[in-house]
Design an enzyme around this catalytic site. Structure first.
Site, PDB file in Angstrom:
ATOM      1  N   GLY A   1      -0.434  19.040  16.431  1.00 19.28           N
ATOM      2  CA  GLY A   1      -0.150  20.157  15.551  1.00 19.28           C
ATOM      3  C   GLY A   1      -0.023  19.406  14.132  1.00 19.28           C
TER       4      GLY A   1
ATOM      5  N   ASN B   1      -7.450  13.322  14.518  1.00 19.49           N
ATOM      6  CA  ASN B   1      -7.006  14.146  13.454  1.00 19.49           C
ATOM      7  C   ASN B   1      -5.640  14.094  13.186  1.00 19.49           C
ATOM      8  OD1 ASN B   1      -6.480  16.104  11.394  1.00 19.49           O
ATOM      9  ND2 ASN B   1      -6.760  18.063  13.073  1.00 19.49           N
TER      10      ASN B   1
ATOM     11  N   GLU C   1      -8.921  15.559  24.756  1.00 26.97           N
ATOM     12  CA  GLU C   1      -9.458  17.132  24.862  1.00 26.97           C
ATOM     13  C   GLU C   1     -10.260  17.421  23.960  1.00 26.97           C
ATOM     14  OE1 GLU C   1      -6.941  17.953  21.509  1.00 26.97           O
ATOM     15  OE2 GLU C   1      -6.759  16.383  22.920  1.00 26.97           O
TER      16      GLU C   1
ATOM     17  N   CYS D   1      -1.104  13.402  19.875  1.00 27.37           N
ATOM     18  CA  CYS D   1      -1.032  13.480  18.459  1.00 27.37           C
ATOM     19  C   CYS D   1       0.196  13.752  17.772  1.00 27.37           C
ATOM     20  CB  CYS D   1      -2.325  14.385  17.993  1.00 27.37           C
ATOM     21  SG  CYS D   1      -3.028  14.218  16.135  1.00 27.37           S
ATOM     22  N   PHE D   2       0.667  14.830  17.261  1.00 24.24           N
ATOM     23  CA  PHE D   2       1.764  15.500  16.886  1.00 24.24           C
ATOM     24  C   PHE D   2       2.773  15.178  17.799  1.00 24.24           C
ATOM     25  CE2 PHE D   2       4.930  18.234  15.106  1.00 24.24           C
ATOM     26  CZ  PHE D   2       5.145  17.857  13.790  1.00 24.24           C
TER      27      PHE D   2
ATOM     28  N   GLY E   1      -2.567  12.451  10.022  1.00 24.71           N
ATOM     29  CA  GLY E   1      -2.358  11.885   8.780  1.00 24.71           C
ATOM     30  C   GLY E   1      -0.926  10.978   8.841  1.00 24.71           C
ATOM     31  N   PHE E   2      -0.448  11.274   9.948  1.00 25.73           N
ATOM     32  CA  PHE E   2       0.931  10.248  10.254  1.00 25.73           C
ATOM     33  C   PHE E   2       0.861   9.421  11.364  1.00 25.73           C
ATOM     34  CE2 PHE E   2       2.160  13.968   7.658  1.00 25.73           C
ATOM     35  CZ  PHE E   2       3.040  13.455   6.592  1.00 25.73           C
TER      36      PHE E   2
ATOM     37  N   GLN F   1       3.883  11.500  18.137  1.00 28.16           N
ATOM     38  CA  GLN F   1       4.639  11.266  17.056  1.00 28.16           C
ATOM     39  C   GLN F   1       6.166  11.727  17.383  1.00 28.16           C
ATOM     40  OE1 GLN F   1       2.620  13.076  13.729  1.00 28.16           O
ATOM     41  NE2 GLN F   1       1.092  11.685  14.016  1.00 28.16           N
TER      42      GLN F   1
ATOM     43  N   SER G   1      -4.126  21.817  13.535  1.00 31.04           N
ATOM     44  CA  SER G   1      -3.694  20.651  13.039  1.00 31.04           C
ATOM     45  C   SER G   1      -4.036  20.397  11.613  1.00 31.04           C
ATOM     46  CB  SER G   1      -4.195  19.320  13.779  1.00 31.04           C
ATOM     47  OG  SER G   1      -3.531  19.498  15.128  1.00 31.04           O
TER      48      SER G   1
ATOM     49  N   HIS H   1      -7.253  12.409  20.750  1.00 33.93           N
ATOM     50  CA  HIS H   1      -7.533  13.710  21.237  1.00 33.93           C
ATOM     51  C   HIS H   1      -8.416  13.399  22.732  1.00 33.93           C
ATOM     52  CE1 HIS H   1      -5.603  16.333  18.409  1.00 33.93           C
ATOM     53  NE2 HIS H   1      -6.046  15.461  17.434  1.00 33.93           N
TER      54      HIS H   1
ATOM     55  N   GLY I   1       1.622  19.006   9.994  1.00 38.53           N
ATOM     56  CA  GLY I   1       2.854  18.585   9.506  1.00 38.53           C
ATOM     57  C   GLY I   1       3.379  17.124   9.452  1.00 38.53           C
TER      58      GLY I   1
END
Length: 379
Positions: free
Chosen positions: A225, A295, A345, A253-254, A297-298, A257, A46, A343, A227
């Protein structure tokens, strides 16, 4: 020791010494507040294309080892520390952090006032940055920084995903099968599932619904992940297909989203993001506050205090960050799907949210498939 400079997109410049590889690198400057777990941070996919600033002043004391990597390589674009350890001292250590960075070509800088740098990023927001130990001209490096790609609009998950499917078997008795879409998965995800009797098949980010269903999964998992989630149209379409067939679905997380977008919500970029292992999150299901690892940023743009009607039925925000009220989880009321933005995990911790993997297994059990143990008893 070679000298090095760090130049932010807005022109702010810091001077220090080369740490790791001598060279030049560019990425998004972000800071993480974790005081432990730097090896896991460095090897977390990530962090791809990000230059990570460690707010903890002393880094590298415990060296590196052969067990704590979360992937096959270091993914950070660059590394910024204040006071690197002169020598590692830990019974598990098999090497020196600075030497590991150098061996993998990771350009870093040490001797930086990371407190001042972090305060600058908190007030101005995450931004592009360059670190160089070959070009020490701030004006020249600034021009390169401003010509480097931004994180907003970056489609990166395919760059970190596995090229081929692989399997992590259950630890002990096999109970369930999960198809995991690798958008930047960490090794500890499969470990946490394995101890619960889950065999996990990890698939490339470009996989189709037919690929996932070919292993006969009891549930589907969407991984963390890097981006901008607004670019990940393929995984979003796949998440919608999974929900249409009502296969239990969990996203982290990603992956959270992606599921948010699949449910019809938008995403947006946070000012400086959440990164570290001390973020307080309120679980509305249990009424408890967890200290969690982040972790991202979006974030998902969804209303906090109401049930939202979507194509897949009612959805509610299940978790909220207590620092800034950012959405930290979603829960489907009519489809077997839920997400968390952080997270569970986490390695090296904290472990307050590890129960979410139990919640995932319980979701599979409630979805109607009897466990292997029950089938054997009936047989």
């Amino acid at each position: 020791m070679s000298k090095a400079i760090l130049v932010l997109e807005d022109g702010r410049t810091f001077y220090g010494d080369a740490y790791g590889a001598v060279g030049e690198t560019f990425g998004e400057a972000v800071f993480t507040t974790g005081m432990t777990g730097y090896q896991e941070t460095l090897t977390d996919p990530s962090y791809h294309r990000q230059v990570v600033v460690q707010t903890a002043p002393m880094i590298g004391n415990t060296g590196v080892n052969d067990e704590d990597d979360e992937s096959d390589k270091i993914w950070v674009a660059g590394y910024v520390v204040r006071d690197p350890a002169r020598r590692p001292s830990n019974w598990r250590s098999t090497g020196d952090l600075g030497e590991r960075l150098g061996a993998e070509g990771v350009v870093g800088i040490s001797g930086v006032d990371t407190r001042a740098l972090t305060r600058h990023l908190r007030s101005r927001g995450a931004m592009r940055v360059g670190v160089s130990s070959v070009d020490l001209d701030p004006t020249s490096l600034l021009e390169k920084v401003r010509n480097s790609p931004q994180m907003l609009g970056a489609d990166l998950s395919a760059e970190v995903s596995t090229p081929d499917k692989y399997t992590v078997s259950a630890a002990g008795e096999h109970r369930y099968t999960v198809a995991a879409l690798d958008l930047g998965i960490k090794r500890n995800v499969a470990r946490r599932l394995a101890v619960r009797g889950v065999t996990t098949h990890i698939f490339p980010a470009s996989s189709s619904i037919e690929d996932l269903l070919a292993v006969g999964p009891d549930a589907v998992f969407f991984s963390p992940g890097p981006g901008d989630p607004a670019t990940a149209d393929g995984p979003v379409a796949l998440a919608r297909e999974v929900m249409r067939i009502r296969k239990p679905l969990f996203g982290i997380c990603f992956g959270s989203q992606i599921l948010g977008r699949a449910l019809g919500f938008g995403t947006y970029k946070l000012g400086y993001g959440h990164r570290g292992i001390n973020q307080p999150v309120f679980d509305r299901t249990t009424g408890k506050v967890e200290v969690t690892s982040h972790n991202h940023g979006f974030a998902v743009d969804a209303p906090l205090n109401t049930v939202i009607d979507t194509e897949f039925g009612g959805v509610e925000v299940s978790h909220v960050c207590l620092n800034d009220n950012v959405v930290e989880g979603l829960r489907g009321l009519d489809v077997p799907a839920f997400t968390v933005q952080y997270h569970p995990e986490a390695a090296a911790g904290p472990h307050d949210a590890d129960y979410l993997f139990d919640r995932f297994v319980e979701l599979v059990e409630r979805s109607g498939k009897p466990s292997v143990e029950l089938v054997e008893k009936k047989g």
